[in-house]
Design an enzyme around this catalytic site. Structure first.
Site, PDB file in Angstrom:
ATOM      1  N   PRO A  33      -5.131   4.130  -0.880  1.00  0.00           N
ATOM      2  CA  PRO A  33      -4.145   5.015  -1.499  1.00  0.00           C
ATOM      3  C   PRO A  33      -2.870   4.234  -1.833  1.00  0.00           C
ATOM      4  O   PRO A  33      -2.442   3.383  -1.060  1.00  0.00           O
ATOM      5  CB  PRO A  33      -3.872   6.074  -0.425  1.00  0.00           C
ATOM      6  CG  PRO A  33      -4.292   5.442   0.864  1.00  0.00           C
ATOM      7  CD  PRO A  33      -5.372   4.459   0.524  1.00  0.00           C
TER       8      PRO A  33
ATOM      9  N   LEU B 196      -0.829   1.837   3.778  1.00  0.00           N
ATOM     10  CA  LEU B 196      -2.023   1.077   4.197  1.00  0.00           C
ATOM     11  C   LEU B 196      -2.096  -0.299   3.527  1.00  0.00           C
ATOM     12  O   LEU B 196      -3.141  -0.942   3.532  1.00  0.00           O
ATOM     13  CB  LEU B 196      -3.296   1.884   3.906  1.00  0.00           C
ATOM     14  CG  LEU B 196      -3.378   3.266   4.565  1.00  0.00           C
ATOM     15  CD1 LEU B 196      -4.737   3.912   4.295  1.00  0.00           C
ATOM     16  CD2 LEU B 196      -3.137   3.193   6.071  1.00  0.00           C
TER      17      LEU B 196
ATOM     18  N   ALA C 160      -2.759  -5.711  -0.727  1.00  0.00           N
ATOM     19  CA  ALA C 160      -4.210  -5.911  -0.867  1.00  0.00           C
ATOM     20  C   ALA C 160      -4.570  -6.242  -2.314  1.00  0.00           C
ATOM     21  O   ALA C 160      -5.373  -7.144  -2.580  1.00  0.00           O
ATOM     22  CB  ALA C 160      -4.958  -4.667  -0.405  1.00  0.00           C
TER      23      ALA C 160
ATOM     24  N   ASP D 182       2.615  -7.170   6.049  1.00  0.00           N
ATOM     25  CA  ASP D 182       1.470  -6.682   5.264  1.00  0.00           C
ATOM     26  C   ASP D 182       0.688  -7.843   4.657  1.00  0.00           C
ATOM     27  O   ASP D 182      -0.540  -7.919   4.795  1.00  0.00           O
ATOM     28  CB  ASP D 182       1.942  -5.757   4.136  1.00  0.00           C
ATOM     29  CG  ASP D 182       2.390  -4.400   4.645  1.00  0.00           C
ATOM     30  OD1 ASP D 182       2.605  -4.267   5.868  1.00  0.00           O
ATOM     31  OD2 ASP D 182       2.540  -3.474   3.824  1.00  0.00           O
TER      32      ASP D 182
END
Ligand code: MEV
Length: 323
Positions: free
Chosen positions: A103, A108, A113, A154
């Site tokens: 999402p 997250l 990513a 992250d």
């Protein structure tokens, strides 16, 4: 220069959750993060027609970008430009097709990513090794576009794809998880860009530095305690620490009624502990849930408004030498 492959190559990157320590980690305190290996961003690099240059197609994000004309502040274009500059290669004729199960603005690690997957794909295209430390450093530069003062957690946990303790400016430490860590991740459905929550905490800290520093220290103490609990497999103890961390995040002003509802529902249905994860004010919560209570807790989370629920088990680890 290595000969580029004539056929497609693929790369991917995992999502992440912060177990404890978000926000305080921006202010030099430690935080614990784990990869979420089943939720990933993917990139397929395909040869483009000669002279086409490099294109990024991110249909999920509604973006199709030509590298030469993409704005300087486009995170996707920045990731690719940084990779090419690092490899010291000219712009290739390349189509980079991106898709992601993570999402957006959900806490997250979607931004990191996507950037990691893009950079890995470009490295693979040119046959170069994807060293996690190098990838993490490049993704950090992209993260600065998402918010000006990222701690670096992250990009680090996603590039290494290993559970780690992170302190800003230091090499990550891979901590021990003695027992599998069963987590439910529940999405409030409220997008919340990290930039905004980090800015809100900064404004609070500027107005009341002593109170915020005390809260950050209290969070840091939880992180050290949690690492000790993880090392001996004390999940009950860890759950209690997640609950306390959530309360401290409420005091920092980064929770939201929807997140508090999810956290309470998870605990009442049998979670060992629950808290918001990531920037907060929206996005996701995590709940530590014994396997036999997973279904009951998932049902309670749905009833409390979760838009999506994802189950993950972080496998046991051993500490790396020196770590
Ligand atoms: C975001 O995943 C975690 C925050 O602590 C921001 C950061 O560390 O850069 C909120």
């Amino acid at each position: 220069m290595e000969k580029p492959p004539a056929t497609a190559v693929e790369a991917s990157a995992c999502g992440k959750v912060i177990l404890l320590g978000e926000h305080a980690v921006v202010y030099g305190r430690p935080a614990l993060a784990v990869p979420v290996c089943g939720l990933r961003a993917w990139v397929r690099a395909e040869p483009g027609p000669p002279g086409s240059g490099c294109w990024i197609e991110a249909r999920d994000l509604g973006e199709i970008l030509r590298l030469t004309t993409a704005p300087a502040d486009s995170p996707l274009a920045r990731a690719v430009r940084l990779a090419l500059a690092h490899l010291d290669v000219p712009e290739p004729d390349l189509r980079l097709v991106l898709w992601s199960a993570l999402p957006i603005a959900g806490g997250l690690g979607s931004g990191a990513a996507v950037a990691t997957a893009l950079i890995r794909a470009v490295f693979r295209w040119f046959g170069r090794p994807t060293d996690p430390a190098v990838i993490a450093a490049l993704v950090y530069e992209v993260e600065k576009l998402h918010h000006g003062t990222p701690s670096g957690i992250d990009n680090t946990v996603i590039a290494y794809e290993r559970p780690l303790r992170f302190v800003r400016g230091q090499a990550p430490v891979f901590f021990t998880i003695a027992r599998p860590l069963p987590l439910l991740i529940a999405d409030s459905g409220i997008p919340s860009p990290t930039r905004e929550t980090v800015a809100a905490v900064r404004a609070g800290w500027a107005a009341e530095p002593a109170r915020y520093e005390t809260l950050f220290d209290a969070i840091a103490a939880l992180v050290w305690e949690a690492e000790a609990r993880l090392a001996i497999g004390d999940l009950e103890g860890l759950g209690g620490l997640l609950d306390v961390n959530h309360r401290l995040l409420v005091e920092l002003g980064v929770s939201a009624p929807a997140l508090d509802r999810l956290v309470v529902a998870a605990r009442q249905a049998g979670a060992l502990g629950a808290k918001l994860t990531g920037g907060g004010r929206g996005g996701n919560i995590i709940a530590l849930v014994p396997p036999e209570r997973m279904e009951a807790v998932a049902q309670a989370l749905r009833a409390a408004g979760a838009r999506a629920i994802y189950r993950t088990v972080v496998p046991p680890t051993a500490a790396a030498p020196g770590g």
